[in-house]
Design an enzyme around this catalytic site. Structure first.
Site, PDB file in Angstrom:
ATOM      1  N   CYS A   4       0.833  -1.190   0.000  1.00  0.00           N
ATOM      2  CA  CYS A   4       0.000   0.000   0.000  1.00  0.00           C
ATOM      3  C   CYS A   4       0.875   1.251   0.000  1.00  0.00           C
ATOM      4  CB  CYS A   4      -0.959   0.041   1.184  1.00  0.00           C
ATOM      5  SG  CYS A   4      -2.069  -1.364   1.306  1.00  0.00           S
ATOM      6  N   ARG A  35       5.516  -0.489  -4.437  1.00  0.00           N
ATOM      7  CA  ARG A  35       5.137  -1.165  -3.200  1.00  0.00           C
ATOM      8  C   ARG A  35       4.109  -2.256  -3.440  1.00  0.00           C
ATOM      9  NH1 ARG A  35       6.403   2.264   1.349  1.00  0.00           N
ATOM     10  NH2 ARG A  35       4.711   1.359   2.568  1.00  0.00           N
ATOM     11  N   TRP A  71      -3.294  -2.565  -1.419  1.00  0.00           N
ATOM     12  CA  TRP A  71      -3.049  -3.999  -1.570  1.00  0.00           C
ATOM     13  C   TRP A  71      -4.003  -4.681  -0.596  1.00  0.00           C
ATOM     14  CZ3 TRP A  71      -1.086  -8.384   1.016  1.00  0.00           C
ATOM     15  CH2 TRP A  71      -0.601  -9.401   0.189  1.00  0.00           C
ATOM     16  N   ASN A 108      -2.761   2.371   5.627  1.00  0.00           N
ATOM     17  CA  ASN A 108      -1.910   1.201   5.431  1.00  0.00           C
ATOM     18  C   ASN A 108      -1.949   0.374   6.702  1.00  0.00           C
ATOM     19  OD1 ASN A 108      -1.173   2.251   2.995  1.00  0.00           O
ATOM     20  ND2 ASN A 108       0.924   2.745   3.573  1.00  0.00           N
ATOM     21  N   GLY A 109      -1.968  -0.945   6.572  1.00  0.00           N
ATOM     22  CA  GLY A 109      -1.928  -1.809   7.746  1.00  0.00           C
ATOM     23  C   GLY A 109      -3.251  -2.512   7.991  1.00  0.00           C
ATOM     24  N   GLU A 121      16.778 -19.197  -4.102  1.00  0.00           N
ATOM     25  CA  GLU A 121      16.505 -17.847  -4.599  1.00  0.00           C
ATOM     26  C   GLU A 121      16.129 -17.862  -6.076  1.00  0.00           C
ATOM     27  OE1 GLU A 121      16.355 -13.601  -5.042  1.00  0.00           O
ATOM     28  OE2 GLU A 121      15.873 -15.075  -3.500  1.00  0.00           O
ATOM     29  N   LYS A 154      12.625 -16.420  -7.445  1.00  0.00           N
ATOM     30  CA  LYS A 154      12.541 -15.388  -8.481  1.00  0.00           C
ATOM     31  C   LYS A 154      11.674 -15.852  -9.649  1.00  0.00           C
ATOM     32  CE  LYS A 154      14.570 -11.970  -6.890  1.00  0.00           C
ATOM     33  NZ  LYS A 154      13.926 -12.394  -5.658  1.00  0.00           N
ATOM     34  N   GLU A 187       7.888 -16.037  -8.643  1.00  0.00           N
ATOM     35  CA  GLU A 187       7.194 -14.813  -8.273  1.00  0.00           C
ATOM     36  C   GLU A 187       6.966 -13.865  -9.441  1.00  0.00           C
ATOM     37  OE1 GLU A 187       9.198 -12.567  -5.224  1.00  0.00           O
ATOM     38  OE2 GLU A 187      11.135 -12.668  -6.210  1.00  0.00           O
ATOM     39  N   HIS A 240      15.822 -38.042  -2.340  1.00  0.00           N
ATOM     40  CA  HIS A 240      14.882 -38.276  -1.252  1.00  0.00           C
ATOM     41  C   HIS A 240      13.483 -37.778  -1.582  1.00  0.00           C
ATOM     42  CE1 HIS A 240      17.980 -39.683   1.500  1.00  0.00           C
ATOM     43  NE2 HIS A 240      18.745 -38.698   1.061  1.00  0.00           N
ATOM     44  N   LYS A 284       6.038  -4.870  -2.453  1.00  0.00           N
ATOM     45  CA  LYS A 284       7.461  -4.658  -2.222  1.00  0.00           C
ATOM     46  C   LYS A 284       7.810  -4.707  -0.745  1.00  0.00           C
ATOM     47  CE  LYS A 284      11.675  -3.715  -3.428  1.00  0.00           C
ATOM     48  NZ  LYS A 284      12.438  -4.777  -4.103  1.00  0.00           N
TER      49      LYS A 284
END
Length: 606
Positions: free
Chosen positions: A2, A27, A74, A98-99, A478, A482, A485, A501, A601
């Site tokens: 947000c 963001r 968001w 926000n929050g 990583e 990447k 996402e 395994h 973000k």
């Protein structure tokens, strides 16, 4: 997550608010809106989806007014649609938030019983009605805000307009960042300095539980109804810093910036002439430390995972690492002679901040690796090691990750020296290896076209596996993160030795397997795993140096030869090709590279 922008201006502010929201796109968001005071009356424009939709609406239905607030949302409570988009308003109050308001349902039931009618599914609308309720009972805006702060529970930052008061805006912060910008007869509110950069360089960051009464002449800040002073600082951020330049996406620009920002970060912590690490004074003695606890989220966690290998192998320092969202609820016992290291690009990650506070309560000293020195995590840590990545706009972390690795590498060397695990000669060798990294990363970027060709094949897959051993294992994780996402391809990273395994059951001719394998002490072990993949028809993409490619490159669908470096710095170097692979796969699939769906973000709520 947000974004908030607010302006008390001298001229119409709608276009300026929109420009501020553009700077906050990084963001992450799924709807946006603006509210202004028009002849004292609250007027709004809101739209689902990207800012282009809001821009079209503002073009067809212009919004006047010299006082206004804007928001990129968001979704947390309520679906991402126009009705639930901010700002939320009554006839008397408009709010952006926000929050999360944790007790919104309790307040909502109470206000509904008092006659208030709710039209959205959001927790934010509750704030607007709570303030309106107090105004209806004769309270001033300032009195209403003071009362609301005692009722609201959760993590939030708020920007609030009041009908009939074009000279007033109120901001509040609890657990979510908010900054006040000071202009010449104009004032600003923003989620961070990025939103305010073109307007002013004079910034004041609200502290926990602060709320501010803002007028064109300045700001009066309260904390639990006590008048408080907060320092107004000059910020170096500039709106010019966030352009894409000649790049199609911010992510590619930020990948390309890595040689420069790695070099900038190294200059802070490494003396190149003496090849010695020079850190700020630590609040503890590494030689007496019994354990280091590393806590972070997402890509920052994977940077910490690499650091675990470094601290244990080089410094002989036991390390416990955990994702912050789990650590904060485990109530893990922490040794009083231990320390906690937290890592966050934004310095505002909610779970990481909560972990920091828990570790402090257990008596641990806190080291913070952050990219934003004014952030909450930076302010609450005992010592801050800043990454000089600059603003990172793409949601998928690239240059922030590699600069985090650089800082963590210097810290591991310093710890090793302090503990007597290495001598000055070895410190010089490891420091020398770090000095070479910017140039070697530049060489990796020269493989961009080759990686683009490989990515076109990877983009056709439904599932992709990444394998690595030692410090290459976190890089495999990583790489998978990447790819999934930003391209939405299902990808998983595994320790190469764990393949037999379970994951080996997934391998067939349709599954690309990305193997991260510098020619080091573990290479032969990884080689045997690669042969197991080949025997089952897996399509191998092989990242190694010249010696490794000479031995095994012929068995791969594709091989990329990377520069030979000291194994200590290999994870920094090998992070770059997995970034490029993910980027080009996402471009090939036509996804929104810089703002992938459902992601933000800066994750400032649980």
């Amino acid at each position: 997550m947000c974004g908030i922008i607010g302006i008390l201006g001298k001229s119409p502010v709608a276009s300026l608010l929109f420009d501020g929201l553009k700077r906050l796109e990084y963001r992450g968001y799924d709807s946006a809106g603006i509210a202004t005071l028009v002849d004292g009356r609250i007027d709004r424009r809101r739209a689902e989806g990207k800012l282009g939709n809001l821009e079209k609406l503002l073009s067809s239905e212009p919004l006047s007014g010299t006082t206004g607030i804007g928001h990129t949302r968001w979704a947390t409570h309520g679906r991402p649609n126009e009705v639930n988009a901010h700002p939320h308003a009554t006839e008397k109050v408009a709010v952006v938030h926000n929050g999360i308001i944790e007790n919104f349902q309790e307040l909502r039931d109470e206000l509904r019983a008092a006659g208030h009618v709710f039209v959205t599914e959001t927790d934010t609308e509750t704030v607007a009605h709570l303030l309106t309720h107090y105004l209806d009972h004769g309270k001033t805006p300032e009195e209403a805000m003071s009362m609301a702060m005692t009722r609201l529970q959760g993590a939030f930052s708020l920007a609030i307009l009041f009908a009939g008061r074009p000279d007033l805006m109120i901001g509040a912060r609890r657990g979510s960042p908010l900054a006040i910008g000071y202009g010449n007869g104009e004032m600003y509110l923003g989620s961070d300095a990025m939103a305010l950069a073109p307007f002013t360089s004079r910034i004041c960051y609200l502290m926990e539980d602060d709320w501010a009464v803002i007028t064109p002449e300045g700001a009066t800040i309260y904390n639990q109804d006590r008048l408080v002073n907060r320092e107004v600082k000059q910020t170096a951020l500039s709106g010019a810093l966030i352009g894409k330049g000649n790049y199609r996406h911010f992510m590619m620009k930020e990948i390309a910036e890595q040689p420069a920002v790695i070099g900038d970060t190294l200059q802070v912590f490494l003396n190149p002439l003496e090849r010695r690490i020079e850190l700020p004074a630590m609040p503890f003695d590494f030689a007496k430390l019994s354990r280091l606890t590393i806590v972070a989220c997402g890509t920052a966690y994977l940077a910490g995972f690499v650091a675990k290998y470094w601290f244990e192998q080089i410094a002989r320092l036991p390390v416990e690492i955990d994702v912050a969202s789990e650590f904060r609820y485990r109530t893990a016992p922490l040794p009083p002679d231990g320390a906690t290291l937290v890592i966050s690009q934004s310095g505002e990650t909610a779970d990481t901040l909560a972990a920091l506070r828990y570790a402090k309560s257990e008596g641990n000293k806190i080291i913070a690796v952050v990219n934003v020195p004014e952030s909450t995590i930076a302010r609450e840590a005992d010592v801050v090691l800043q990454t000089l990545a600059g603003p990172e706009i793409g949601v998928a972390s690239t240059k922030a990750f590699t600069t985090q690795l650089v800082v963590l590498a210097t810290l591991a060397i310093a710890a090793a020296r302090a503990r007597g695990a290495i001598d000055a000669k070895r410190e010089g060798e490891l420091s020398g290896a770090l000095i070479e990294v910017p140039a070697r990363v530049s060489e990796v970027l020269n493989h961009d076209q080759r990686l683009k060709e490989i990515a076109l094949k990877v983009a056709e897959a439904r599932d992709v596996l990444f394998l690595g051993r030692g410090t290459s294992y976190p890089i495999a994780l990583e790489g998978a993160l990447k790819l999934k996402e930003i391209s939405y391809i299902h990808a998983e990273g595994y320790a190469a030795g764990e393949m037999k395994h379970g994951p080996i059951a997934l391998i067939d001719e349709e599954v690309p397997v990305i193997v991260v394998a510098p020619y080091d002490d573990l290479f032969d072990k990884t080689a045997s795993n690669l042969q197991e993949v080949r025997a089952r028809g897996g399509r191998v993409v092989f990242f190694s140096d010249a010696e490794g490619v000479a031995k095994l490159g012929g068995d791969a669908m594709a091989a990329v030869t990377l520069p030979k470096v000291d194994p200590f710095v290999a994870p920094i170097l090998y992070a770059v090709p997995v970034q490029l692979l993910a980027y080009h796969a996402a471009v090939a699939k036509g996804t929104d590279v810089d703002q992938p769906r459902n992601l933000a973000k800066s994750v400032t709520v649980e």
